[in-house]
Every structure is written in structure tokens, then in C-alpha cells.
Design an enzyme around this catalytic site. Structure first.
Site, PDB file in Angstrom:
ATOM      1  CD  GLU A 145      -2.539  -3.591   5.878  1.00  0.00           C
ATOM      2  OE1 GLU A 145      -3.243  -2.923   5.097  1.00  0.00           O
ATOM      3  OE2 GLU A 145      -2.354  -4.807   5.745  1.00  0.00           O
ATOM      4  CG  HIS A 153      -1.715  -1.200   1.449  1.00  0.00           C
ATOM      5  ND1 HIS A 153      -2.673  -1.609   0.568  1.00  0.00           N
ATOM      6  CD2 HIS A 153      -1.690  -2.115   2.438  1.00  0.00           C
ATOM      7  CE1 HIS A 153      -3.220  -2.725   1.024  1.00  0.00           C
ATOM      8  NE2 HIS A 153      -2.643  -3.060   2.147  1.00  0.00           N
ATOM      9  NE  ARG A 157      -5.389  -8.195  -5.877  1.00  0.00           N
ATOM     10  CZ  ARG A 157      -6.409  -7.611  -6.516  1.00  0.00           C
ATOM     11  NH1 ARG A 157      -6.419  -7.485  -7.820  1.00  0.00           N
ATOM     12  NH2 ARG A 157      -7.423  -7.153  -5.825  1.00  0.00           N
TER      13      ARG A 157
END
Ligand code: ZN
Length: 319
Positions: A117, A99, A194
Site C-alpha cells: 500500500e 500485510h 494485527r
């Protein structure tokens, strides 16, 4: 004015790697057998939370954030809600992904937040593992290993067990492996680049897109593990573990073993009951059980928890 705790309805998301553990572990009414994520505290348009109790019943978190900033200790609406809390059931391996940080998200994706995260492991099968980082030493090596599909050499795998905590800053190559259920606290963002999806196809025979150029731009090289001092406090009926106190969020695990009187130190708290049951007492009394997610709004100076339960509690920033 009375400040109700805001209990939120989980927003279920189907995923090709999803399963039925969210239903089994948390008793959620989920008809799908491919439930991958439950967005449990979310003001993101891709999966908004709705309040299910009290004076704000039926309102979304985003509406309250904009129209009632006082609930969050603010005097005026300030941009976007900063955090997003999810449960993730990895019934199969999640894609290897990365990310962006705030700067890249704003400049390249036109989004307000990047995505740092962290994961609290709620359930893990024996020998379950995650990908956290990689072994490439340079961009050229990273690019070559990705290009030739040398995943075994590239990916850094870590075994996990229930109760583990992982901090995953933006730019960290990562994947949640099969057989793991995590509670994720993250910046309020849905941007994923991805890198590898195990050559899987969806029900229509289509592969999900990869984003190799973006991933190459933002993956931290070489990987560096982030370590944080874990703070542990033990009292007779209350045990607190602070995993992270970072720029974006502070995350703690609370174990309640009786009656505990607490006072708010942060402006508001995002609370997830991950085991057991009990009660929350403020002006009103609320039953709590595993699978409940609520916001304790600002302005509740003192409150009481009692029962036998475990919560993961997050707050904004490191304030
Ligand atoms: Zn991720």
C-alpha cells in the site's frame, strides 16, 4: 463509442478509531460519528463501488471489470481488479499491523492478492505521527519485544505533515496515528495481521483479535526503508509529482492551475480530487470538486482539465 468517466460513490466503513473528518473535509453525507474509511474506488466485495453517472450508472466496478474489459484496455476479463483506493480518517490510533505479500496471501489466506500500500497525507494535525517499520534486528528480538509489550523500543515512529507520501510494501510493520487523514492506494486486498491494538475494547467490551503468528512469519527483519526517486515536472499551469512507479501501482500528484491538455499514457486512470475544483472535458464535460473519485477509462486519448485543483492519480502496475 463514447466513454464516460466513471464517477463512484464512496462506500463508508465504521471503525472504532473513526471520526467525522471525512464528512467535514469532503462534504460526504455520513450520519455516523465513527466513519473510519471511505472506499472510494473499490471492486472488493467488502466495500464495492457503484457508478453514479452516465451509461453505467448503478453498475458496480467489479461488474464493469468483468463485463466490459475494454473500459480498462483489456480484451478479456482478467482475474480481479488490481487496486483499491480509500480515504482513512484516523480519529484515534490505528492498530499496529502488517500485510502479506501475494505468495503468502495465496498460500495461507486463499486470497488472490497480498497488500502493498501507499499513503498520501491529505490532512495532519501538528505532531501527528505514523509507525513505519521497527527497530528489532532479529526475529528473536522482535518476538521478545512484542511478547513483553516493549512498544516504545520496538516501533519506529515518523512525524508527518500534509502532502507527505509513504510507500508501505507488504511485510512492513505500520500504523496510522491519530489526527491523520490519508488517501491510500493499495492492492485490492483486505488481509490485515494485527500486532498491537493498544489494549482497546469495542462497544461490546471485546478486544479485536491479534494475529501474532502470521505477523511473525511475514514482517521484514530488520526493517529497511524503501526509497524511490520522486519525479517532479513543473509547467506553467500544471505540476506533476510522481511518488512511486512500482510493480503494483504508479501514483502521482497533479496540481492544476488553469487549463491543461493531457493525453492518456496509461490504459486507465484512478483519479481522486483532494483539493479545489474544476472541470474534466472529454466528449462530455464533468464538474470536479474535492472529494470526487473517478476512473478515466481506456480509449480516451485526449482530455482537458481546468480549474484550480489537486488530484492524486493512480494506475495499475508500472506500465
Ligand atoms: Zn495497512
Amino acid at each position: 463509442m463514447k466513454k464516460d468517466a466513471l464517477f463512484l460513490e464512496p462506500f463508508i466503513q465504521e471503525r472504532i478509531w473513526g471520526g467525522q473528518r471525512l464528512r467535514h473535509l469532503f462534504d460526504y453525507q455520513i450520519p455516523s460519528t465513527k466513519a473510519g474509511e471511505a472506499w472510494t474506488i473499490s471492486a472488493h466485495p467488502n466495500g464495492p463501488s457503484v457508478v453514479k453517472n452516465g451509461q453505467w450508472k448503478g453498475r458496480t466496478l467489479q461488474q464493469l471489470w468483468q463485463e466490459h474489459p475494454e473500459l480498462f484496455g483489456k480484451t478479456s476479463p482478467l482475474g480481479h481488479f488490481p487496486l483499491l483506493v480509500k480515504l482513512i480518517d484516523a480519529n484515534d490510533d490505528l492498530s499496529v499491523q502488517v500485510h502479506p505479500d501475494d505468495f503468502y496471501a495465496r498460500e495461507q489466506a486463499g486470497e488472490p492478492h497480498g497488500k502493498t500500500e501507499c499513503w498520501y497525507v491529505v490532512h495532519a494535525e501538528e505532531d501527528a505521527e505514523i509507525v513505519l517499520g521497527h527497530h528489532a534486528q532479529s526475529k528473536a528480538e522482535f518476538s521478545e519485544m512484542v511478547g513483553s509489550g516493549a512498544w516504545e523500543q520496538l516501533l519506529r515512529k515518523v512525524k508527518v505533515k500534509q502532502g507527505d507520501f509513504f510507500y508501505v510494501p507488504s511485510g512492513t510493520l505500520h500504523a496510522i496515528g491519530k489526527g491523520i487523514v490519508i488517501l491510500e492506494i493499495q492492492q485490492n486486498s483486505d488481509i490485515t495481521y494485527r500486532v498491537y491494538d493498544y489494549d482497546r475494547k469495542d462497544v461490546n467490551g471485546k478486544a479485536r483479535p491479534l494475529h501474532l503468528d502470521e505477523a511473525m512469519n511475514i514482517t521484514r527483519l530488520p526493517h529497511m526503508d524503501t526509497t524511490q526517486e520522486v519525479i517532479f515536472q513543473q509547467q506553467e499551469v500544471f505540476q506533476l509529482t510522481r511518488f512511486i512507479e512500482g510493480d503494483y501501482f504508479t501514483v502521482e500528484h497533479w496540481k492544476v492551475m488553469g487549463k491543461v491538455d493531457l493525453s492518456m499514457k496509461k490504459t486507465y486512470l484512478l483519479c481522486s480530487v483532494i483539493a479545489g475544483e474544476g472541470k474534466l472535458v472529454m466528449e462530455n464535460t464533468y464538474d470536479l470538486r474535492k472529494g470526487d473519485h473517478f476512473i478515466l477509462p481506456a480509449g480516451n486519448a485526449d482530455y482537458r482539465l481546468y480549474g484550480e485543483m489537486e488530484l492524486v492519480v493512480a494506475s495499475e502496475g508500472n506500465g
